[in-house]
Design a protein around this motif. Sequence first.
Motif, PDB file in Angstrom:
ATOM      1  N   SER A   1       1.222  -1.662   0.192  1.00  0.00           N
ATOM      2  CA  SER A   1      -0.258  -0.045  -0.009  1.00  0.00           C
ATOM      3  C   SER A   1       1.037   1.307  -0.510  1.00  0.00           C
ATOM      4  O   SER A   1       2.091   1.240   1.351  1.00  0.00           O
TER       5      SER A   1
ATOM      6  N   ASP B   1      -1.952   2.706   4.323  1.00  0.00           N
ATOM      7  CA  ASP B   1      -4.096   1.923   4.506  1.00  0.00           C
ATOM      8  C   ASP B   1      -4.412   1.135   3.652  1.00  0.00           C
ATOM      9  O   ASP B   1      -3.752   0.680   2.591  1.00  0.00           O
TER      10      ASP B   1
ATOM     11  N   ALA C   1      -6.420  -0.651   0.709  1.00  0.00           N
ATOM     12  CA  ALA C   1      -6.494  -0.883  -0.066  1.00  0.00           C
ATOM     13  C   ALA C   1      -8.285  -0.811  -0.254  1.00  0.00           C
ATOM     14  O   ALA C   1      -8.791  -1.809   0.633  1.00  0.00           O
TER      15      ALA C   1
ATOM     16  N   MET D   1      -2.736   0.494  -3.934  1.00  0.00           N
ATOM     17  CA  MET D   1      -2.026  -0.211  -4.408  1.00  0.00           C
ATOM     18  C   MET D   1      -0.859  -0.484  -5.111  1.00  0.00           C
ATOM     19  O   MET D   1      -0.927  -0.315  -6.240  1.00  0.00           O
TER      20      MET D   1
END
Length: 513
Positions: free
Chosen positions: A278, A282, A284, A309
């Motif tokens: 990622s 965070d 995805a 991503m």
Amino acid sequence: MVEDAGRWSRPPVVARRPGKGGARRFMAARPDRLASGFAGALGLLPSQRQEVREDLRGLVGHARHAARNVDYMKAWEAMVRRHVIGHRGIQPAADCCHADGSPDPKAGKAILDAWKRWGKRGVATTCGRLSWWNLENIAATMVAREGNFLAQVRTAGPFGFQLKPLMIDQLDLDYVEELRDGGYVEGGVEFDADDRPRAFWFWDAHPFDTHGPARHRRRIRVPVGDLIHAWRPTEVAQVLGIPGAHTALRRLNMVGKYEEAALAAAHYGAAQMAIFESEDGDVADGSASGELPIDTIEAGMTAVLPAGMKLADWRPNYPDGEMPAFVAHMLRGAAAGLGVSYSGLANDLTGANFSSLRAGLGEERDEWRMFQRDLAETLHAQVFAAWLPRAIMAGEVRLPFTRIDHWIDSVTWRPRGWASVNPKDDATANDADLANRLRAPSDIVAERGGDFDETVRRIEADLETLRAAGLPVPRAMAQAQAQAQPPAPSPPREGGEEGGSGAGNDSDESEDT
């Protein structure tokens, strides 16, 4: 020397430390930063018995682990069984004589036939599950792996003699005591005042057995006359053997772990896993539930990753080309410690040729011969010396007991031999040695691990079988037999004179004419 009040005394010795530029007389006598791990710098050397008593359990445990988990240790133990014992075992040969010194083949046959009967499964051991050949293989393996093979002599069975194998775990290595008669017990071995072993102290059950005796163990004393102890002595004052692989154990164990790790790395490398990364740290889109954006990959597949991503680059290339050379280097050191050739231990003939194989096998076979002699002296000869008197008293060997020492001394032990690496050249050399009377035929047969008398009997029996069946005798055997037979005498001529050659024949012919 100085004289003091009419007595000679040695002048005091002043110890001088070497200066800055001086060198020690023996640099290897003291550990330093580069060479460490040994004691003795202050003259305090532990005794061999103390070292064995304190370290034998650890050595045996390490050896058992390697034998069960490391292929090369298992291969070495298989080599021990093949080369030290073989498929026929270490065979007895009897050379008995009458009281006047003339050969007594019947007595030798009686002893050997009874020994063969005793060695059958169900007779030789108290458990009834092992034959003598089984016990030979177990003894060779235990001497190689653990340094010792122990068996208690029991008066039982049709011969009044059976063996009960004991584990080294049952020997009370922690038992140390001073006895009132001047003797002592050290590491479970009892000595007299002259340091001669006279008994071993065992627990009557293994400490981890689950049946009754293990819960209420007691120490039992077994005199040396009732104990068979096979081992390979290598040091003065040594009483117990040590594992033959004690210098190679760490190396073999680490090679096994290295190969296991390399195998796992190769498995992960061949799997070609996909790792997603990622960019913002965070989770995805669509993966809050823990699902991967792509969980399976198929041939020819195309896909678009979610925003934020990316596919991480992960290309493991292990094992690389250095691994075989490293493993070979480690196994060469282990083979040297085990006393075998690298090609035999690693099953690797890469780069080998006839000369290198012959040189390696020669050194290795000399080590096997030494192992065979150690085992024959500490196992076979001891078992036979304890077996024969009981077999005579039980009526299984019908010989006079008054000559028991002669019957025991008349038996020698012949281990297996090996086929020549270059049989044609060796056969030619043997022919030359026989012609020059440098060797006897029995020497050649014994070198190959055979029994000369048995070989002669088999040859005679085979020839008789071939003639009885009307089959041709092999040409080489027929020629050898013809050369061995003396020439038939010529028929006598008229007048009572035997036929001859040369001038004698000419004169006879003139008279007849």
